[in-house]
Each structure stands twice: as structure tokens, then as C-alpha cells.
Scaffold this motif. Structure first.
Motif, PDB file in Angstrom:
ATOM      1  N   THR A   6      -3.960   4.956  -0.840  1.00  0.00           N
ATOM      2  CA  THR A   6      -4.947   5.609   0.008  1.00  0.00           C
ATOM      3  C   THR A   6      -4.544   7.064   0.234  1.00  0.00           C
ATOM      4  OG1 THR A   6      -3.799   4.845   2.000  1.00  0.00           O
ATOM      5  CG2 THR A   6      -5.626   3.478   1.187  1.00  0.00           C
ATOM      6  N   HIS A  38       0.372   5.418   0.821  1.00  0.00           N
ATOM      7  CA  HIS A  38      -0.547   6.412   1.381  1.00  0.00           C
ATOM      8  C   HIS A  38      -0.013   7.789   1.016  1.00  0.00           C
ATOM      9  CE1 HIS A  38      -3.611   8.148   3.917  1.00  0.00           C
ATOM     10  NE2 HIS A  38      -2.683   8.959   4.384  1.00  0.00           N
ATOM     11  N   ASN A  46       0.838  -1.195   0.000  1.00  0.00           N
ATOM     12  CA  ASN A  46       0.000   0.000   0.000  1.00  0.00           C
ATOM     13  C   ASN A  46       0.869   1.240   0.000  1.00  0.00           C
ATOM     14  OD1 ASN A  46      -1.429   2.218   2.061  1.00  0.00           O
ATOM     15  ND2 ASN A  46      -2.754   1.410   0.477  1.00  0.00           N
ATOM     16  N   HIS A  78     -11.808   9.616   3.510  1.00  0.00           N
ATOM     17  CA  HIS A  78     -10.730   8.644   3.341  1.00  0.00           C
ATOM     18  C   HIS A  78     -11.003   7.957   2.008  1.00  0.00           C
ATOM     19  CE1 HIS A  78      -9.271   9.287   7.378  1.00  0.00           C
ATOM     20  NE2 HIS A  78     -10.538   9.252   7.795  1.00  0.00           N
TER      21      HIS A  78
END
Length: 134
Positions: A93, A57, A55, A128
Motif C-alpha cells: 500500500t 506500506h 503487508n 490511497h
């Protein structure tokens, strides 16, 4: 401050090792990426992100007000998403607020997975968002 950060790092590392095993440390699985754009030698846009496991961010995507609407944010996101795919990242994200860029992120393929009303104060919504990379 170093004692505090060392304590935090140690706890997070222990949690990571318990979850994923001792093959690699959390620090070895994490990276910070910064991408920039300049116009006439002047910094006008920055994207910063933290990569951990599969992931990424995005912690910041900012474009100088005088340069907004010129495609710089889209360009930085495109470059970052390409870099992320090359590294095997499967999701990106980010968080944004109602007075920032929720609409922009939706246009470029991010979807809201959570929202907080009245955060950080009454009348503001914090979103989010996630984009899954194929």
C-alpha cells in the motif's frame, strides 16, 4: 518523548497480542526497508517502506527532479516488490497526492482504493493505493 512513544508502543502491542496471540510480538513482525540509487556517487532516489505481517506500506518514494523519467522509481519499485514477494508479502500500500505520482503508480499496477478530496488542503486529492502480489 520516550514516555509518549513507550505508551504508544505498549497500546499497539496489546492490540496486536489480542488480535493475533502471543506467538510473536508486533516488533518481531515489523521491519523497515530502505532502498537507494546513486548516480556518480550522489544519492538520487530513495524508497522507504514499513513491513508488518503480510503487508508492506511504502512511506516514501522520491527521485531527484533532475533524475525523474530515467526509470529509477520503477527500478526501486521492482526491486522492492521482488523483496516483498520473497518475504511472503501479499499486498503493498501507499499514499500519494494529486500533485505527486498517482499516474505513475497506476502505470506500474497500483489501484486506488480510496481518495480524499481537499486533503491536505482545498484543490488537492490524496489517493490511497494498493497492489496485490501473486
Amino acid at each position: 518523548m520516550t514516555v509518549i512513544q513507550d505508551f504508544i508502543d505498549r497500546i499497539f502491542e496489546d492490540q496486536y497480542q489480542t488480535q493475533f496471540g502471543p506467538a510473536k510480538s508486533l516488533a518481531e513482525q515489523s521491519d523497515t526497508v530502505t532502498l537507494t540509487r546513486e548516480v556518480a556517487g550522489e544519492l538520487v532516489a530513495v524508497l522507504q517502506a514499513r513491513i508488518s505481517l503480510a503487508n508492506a506500506h511504502i512511506t516514501s518514494l522520491v527521485v531527484a527532479p533532475s533524475q525523474q523519467g530515467q526509470g529509477l522509481g520503477r527500478s526501486l519499485l521492482g526491486e522492492f516488490e521482488g523483496l516483498a514477494k520473497d518475504r511472503g508479502i501479499t499486498s503493498i500500500t501507499l499514499s500519494t497526492k494529486s500533485y505527486q505520482a498517482e499516474g505513475f503508480y497506476k502505470i506500474v499496477g497500483y489501484q486506488v482504493y480510496g481518495e480524499l478530496q481537499d486533503v491536505p488542503q482545498k484543490g488537492i486529492t490524496k489517493y490511497h493505493m494498493v497492489k496485490y502480489l501473486s
